[in-house]
Motif scaffolding. Sequence first.
Motif, short mmCIF file in Angstrom:
data_model
loop_
_atom_site.label_atom_id
_atom_site.label_comp_id
_atom_site.label_asym_id
_atom_site.label_seq_id
_atom_site.Cartn_x
_atom_site.Cartn_y
_atom_site.Cartn_z
N ASP A 274 35.74 46.71 31.31
CA ASP A 274 34.36 46.47 31.74
C ASP A 274 33.73 47.78 32.25
O ASP A 274 32.64 48.17 31.83
CB ASP A 274 34.41 45.41 32.84
CG ASP A 274 33.03 44.85 33.12
OD1 ASP A 274 32.25 44.72 32.17
OD2 ASP A 274 32.74 44.58 34.31
N GLU A 275 34.45 48.46 33.12
CA GLU A 275 33.97 49.74 33.68
C GLU A 275 33.84 50.80 32.58
O GLU A 275 32.87 51.56 32.55
CB GLU A 275 35.02 50.27 34.66
CG GLU A 275 34.57 50.30 36.10
CD GLU A 275 35.71 50.78 36.96
OE1 GLU A 275 36.17 51.91 36.76
OE2 GLU A 275 36.17 49.99 37.82
N LYS B 233 30.81 50.24 30.49
CA LYS B 233 29.56 50.54 31.22
C LYS B 233 29.32 52.04 31.36
O LYS B 233 28.19 52.48 31.46
CB LYS B 233 29.61 49.89 32.61
CG LYS B 233 29.39 48.38 32.55
CD LYS B 233 29.37 47.77 33.92
CE LYS B 233 29.21 46.26 33.81
NZ LYS B 233 30.01 45.56 34.80
N ARG B 234 30.42 52.81 31.38
CA ARG B 234 30.31 54.27 31.52
C ARG B 234 29.78 54.95 30.26
O ARG B 234 29.31 56.08 30.30
CB ARG B 234 31.69 54.86 31.82
CG ARG B 234 31.94 55.18 33.27
CD ARG B 234 33.11 56.14 33.43
NE ARG B 234 34.27 55.80 32.64
CZ ARG B 234 35.33 55.13 33.08
NH1 ARG B 234 35.35 54.69 34.32
NH2 ARG B 234 36.36 54.90 32.30
N GLN B 235 29.88 54.30 29.10
CA GLN B 235 29.54 54.97 27.84
C GLN B 235 28.02 54.94 27.61
O GLN B 235 27.35 54.01 28.04
CB GLN B 235 30.23 54.28 26.64
CG GLN B 235 31.72 54.08 26.81
CD GLN B 235 32.51 55.36 27.12
OE1 GLN B 235 32.15 56.43 26.66
NE2 GLN B 235 33.57 55.24 27.92
N SER C 22 38.17 42.20 23.07
CA SER C 22 37.18 41.80 22.06
C SER C 22 35.94 41.19 22.71
O SER C 22 34.81 41.56 22.40
CB SER C 22 37.77 40.76 21.10
OG SER C 22 38.90 41.28 20.47
N LEU C 23 36.18 40.25 23.62
CA LEU C 23 35.04 39.55 24.21
C LEU C 23 34.19 40.49 25.07
O LEU C 23 32.99 40.32 25.18
CB LEU C 23 35.53 38.33 25.00
CG LEU C 23 36.27 37.29 24.12
CD1 LEU C 23 36.78 36.12 24.94
CD2 LEU C 23 35.41 36.80 22.94
N LEU C 24 34.85 41.52 25.62
CA LEU C 24 34.09 42.47 26.46
C LEU C 24 33.25 43.45 25.65
O LEU C 24 32.27 43.98 26.15
CB LEU C 24 35.06 43.25 27.36
CG LEU C 24 35.57 42.46 28.57
CD1 LEU C 24 36.80 43.13 29.17
CD2 LEU C 24 34.49 42.33 29.64
#
Length: 319
Positions: free
Chosen positions: A33-34, A37-39, A168-170
């Motif tokens: 998750d992190e 979000k960083r990309q 996958s879901l993330l």
Amino acid sequence: MSLADMRRVIDPDTYFDHNSPPTNLQWAHDQVDEFVKRQSPDQRIVLVTSGGTTVPLENNTVRFVDNFSAGTRGSSSAEQFLAMGYAVVFLYREQSLQPFNRHYSHNSKGLLSYLERGSDGQIRVKPEWEQQLGRDLDLYQKFTGEGKLLMLNFTTLSDYLFLLREVSLLVASLGPRVMFYLAAAVSDFFIPSHSMSEHKIQSAAGDLTLRMNQVPKFLGPLVKNWVPLCFIVSFKLETDPELLGPKARHALEKYGHQVVIANMLDTRKQKVWLFTKNEAICPAAIEISKEDLDAGKDIEQDLVVELARRHQQYISDAK
Ligand code: PAZ
């Protein structure tokens, strides 16, 4: 257990209700998750799976069935994807080869053969290894430091499947800019948790006969439901050359994803074939010479360049 129950258990949709998640699932969820979000919004991301899954024979596991995969393909490919600007989630079998570490961790030399004690009494890297080791260390620190390489580990088939679904879901909502590069050697057979011996199987009863169920085919749900917009590359390994082409074509037709990479066990480091919808009859081959192989070239360098090119086209077509 009735036959109907057995069928329900081995259905991909219900598999997760009947098997325990790995202890690192929540940690992996938070990390991915992190990471995502960083990309930046146009960052290409690849999930590389690598190494072999184990299949336990007992719930309190003493023995398990394993396979040959060392994680060479996955770890080498991860390095190449990073070099090409991808952010990489590396889902690998615990203690298999890892990017940048792979040259030192699993060879016959062992850690101590890279080191020596200098005249000042300090331990240091032997001069002949300094350049290569320094380069790998710098790259490893750069990519992990920049948040471009995330490593998640699995051991069993069940760990792998839970983690694959979680990742996958993330990433699903990121769509075409995510590639799945499924190089792990995933067991085709397993013993469901409820059919397994709870404790160590005893030898007093004589010979052991194993009955294993077929592992549900997860490529179907992955392609259709989990990440329908992503670019998916699966692998097909065979030992019988007569089977390789037909099985690669079958996978492509059945799941309808973008690329099946076919390889033979004996020659996997030298030659692979790329099967796609338009190249199902005449797949593109990627091959390196024996001389190049012996000189340390990895086939993954050419393979990943070619896949990245096709992925870029896929992203452009989707716009
Ligand atoms: O890990 P490794 O480099 O020793 O081997 C790579 C491989 C042969 C496992 C990979 O290229 C592959 O084909 N994976 C899928 C295997 C399968 O058909 O399940």
